[in-house]
Enzyme design. Structure first.
Site, PDB file in Angstrom:
ATOM      1  N   ASP A  71      33.918   3.061  13.517  1.00  0.00           N
ATOM      2  CA  ASP A  71      35.469   3.669  13.539  1.00  0.00           C
ATOM      3  C   ASP A  71      36.356   2.979  12.828  1.00  0.00           C
ATOM      4  OD1 ASP A  71      37.117   5.093  15.127  1.00  0.00           O
ATOM      5  OD2 ASP A  71      37.962   2.802  16.244  1.00  0.00           O
ATOM      6  N   TYR A 126      31.298   0.869  22.758  1.00  0.00           N
ATOM      7  CA  TYR A 126      32.012   1.653  23.315  1.00  0.00           C
ATOM      8  C   TYR A 126      31.104   2.352  24.937  1.00  0.00           C
ATOM      9  CZ  TYR A 126      34.902   3.123  19.854  1.00  0.00           C
ATOM     10  OH  TYR A 126      35.743   3.620  18.326  1.00  0.00           O
ATOM     11  N   ASP A 159      38.338   4.955   9.584  1.00  0.00           N
ATOM     12  CA  ASP A 159      39.336   4.678   9.079  1.00  0.00           C
ATOM     13  C   ASP A 159      40.010   4.205   8.262  1.00  0.00           C
ATOM     14  OD1 ASP A 159      39.977   6.072  11.823  1.00  0.00           O
ATOM     15  OD2 ASP A 159      42.079   5.645  12.377  1.00  0.00           O
TER      16      ASP A 159
END
Ligand code: IPM
Ligand code: MG
Length: 370
Positions: free
Chosen positions: A255, A150, A259
């Site tokens: 990440d 990121y 989910d």
């Protein structure tokens, strides 16, 4: 009873369903304040698409300064439909998500806690078979939040006539150590097991991750450490979710896995999160996105945001009794059969005693039970 506190909270309603769900979390916090004798002052700041529209950038310096001055930040969600929204015609550093990444970095929020817990009332909403979720599950995903892919250098350029895109995955041993320590600390308060997730069979960054995590583990002899490759972890999450206590992992893996974990709890609308630095300061937000398709319809599930507010009470303010009160109010409302649409049982035959409510009603029900 805790002594009276003055909480200074910055809110980022954001985009899509963000303003609707943050309003419900404030409703619940206000009830907590009345009930336990605290006072709360709120200040809203803009971020994401809302800030692009008003200020031409996804996060202004003034907004960052306001967030830094707060005791804690409560966020809804940011962003829009990535294929249709004009925000995604802008250069990447001006898009909504850039605001959130900048805020995480500026506030040094390196530790992202994402609890995934199966409420027994929501077994119907869980897509896994009863024999898999029979014993329930309760895990904490500890995601590194300010390093890795990121935040590495990236570029897109033409090399020898071929368009080439590069993203860089960098971790220093210090970045790994500080998140690992947080992970083991949390494990000590839970079932004392850490599953460190990496891709050490391929990536150098993962090999360093594994080495540093093993060093940190030496200081926690009571905690059982296991290593798991990320692809296997993705599989194990749906095969046997109850095996996990704390999952400790880097930014991108966290990440994706969070989910996945959220969906096995029944709905991403249930998953809260806390992003912490090395003080008591934190940013609290639901793990889900801005859901532009249902924005403004009053049907979004505010529970993840309300549970994030409970995490704020617990982690930033040490108000455990107040946090417990919020969490048990949520459980009570689910026990009483109230559901937003995302967690409604699919089959008609299972809907006896269950009623569908909207966003504001869900917030009312929860705050009334505090
Ligand atoms: C999350 C979100 C963000 C992330 C996006 C909005 C940049 O997916 O908080 O999980 O990838 O971290
Ligand atoms: Mg995500």
């Amino acid at each position: 009873m805790n002594s009276r506190m003055n909480l200074n909270i910055v809110c980022i309603p954001g985009d899509g369903i963000g303003p609707e769900i943050v309003a419900e979390a404030k409703k619940v916090l206000d009830k907590v304040a009345v009930k336990f004798g605290h006072s709360i002052s709120y200040k809203d700041i803009l971020m994401g698409g809302a800030s692009i529209d008003a200020c031409g950038e996804p996060l202004t310096d003034e907004a960052i300064a306001a967030a830094k001055a707060a005791d804690a930040v409560l966020m809804g969600s940011i962003g829009g439909n990535t294929s249709t929204s004009p925000w995604y015609q802008l250069p990447p550093h001006l898009r909504p998500e850039a605001g959130l990444l900048k805020l995480r970095k500026e506030l040094n929020l390196f530790a992202n806690l994402r609890p995934a817990y199966l409420y027994k009332e929501l077994r119907e909403a869980c897509p896994l078979r009863e024999d898999i979720i029979g014993g329930g599950f309760d895990m904490m995903i500890m995601r590194e939040l300010t390093g890795g892919l990121y935040f590495g250098e990236r570029s897109t350029r033409t090399m020898n006539g071929v368009v080439t895109a590069v993203d860089t995955l960098t971790y220093t041993e210090n970045e790994i150590r500080r998140i690992a320590i947080k992970g083991f600390d949390i494990a000590m308060k839970r079932r004392k097991k850490v599953t460190s997730v990496d891709k050490a069979n391929v990536l150098d960054s993962s090999r360093l991750w594994r080495k540093v995590v093993e060093e940190v583990a030496l200081d926690y002899p009571e905690v059982t450490l296991e290593h798991m490759l990320v692809d296997n972890c993705a599989m194990q999450l749906v095969k046997d979710p109850k095996q996990f206590d704390v999952i400790l992992t880097e930014n991108m893996f966290g990440d994706i896995l969070s989910d996945e974990a959220s969906m096995v709890t029944g709905s991403i609308g249930m998953l809260s999160s806390a992003s912490l630095n090395d003080t008591k300061f934190g940013l609290y937000e639901p793990s889900g996105g801005s859901a532009p398709d249902i924005a403004g319809k009053g049907i979004a599930n505010p529970i993840a945001t309300i549970l994030s507010a409970a995490m704020m009470l617990r982690y930033s303010f040490d108000l455990d009794e107040e946090a417990d009160a919020v969490e048990s109010a949520v459980r009570k409302v689910l026990e009483d059969g109230f559901r937003t649409i995302d967690i409604m049982p699919q089959e008609e035959s299972r809907r006896a005693g269950v009623s569908q409510v909207g966003t504001a009603m869900m917030g009312d029900l929860i705050s009334n039970r505090i």
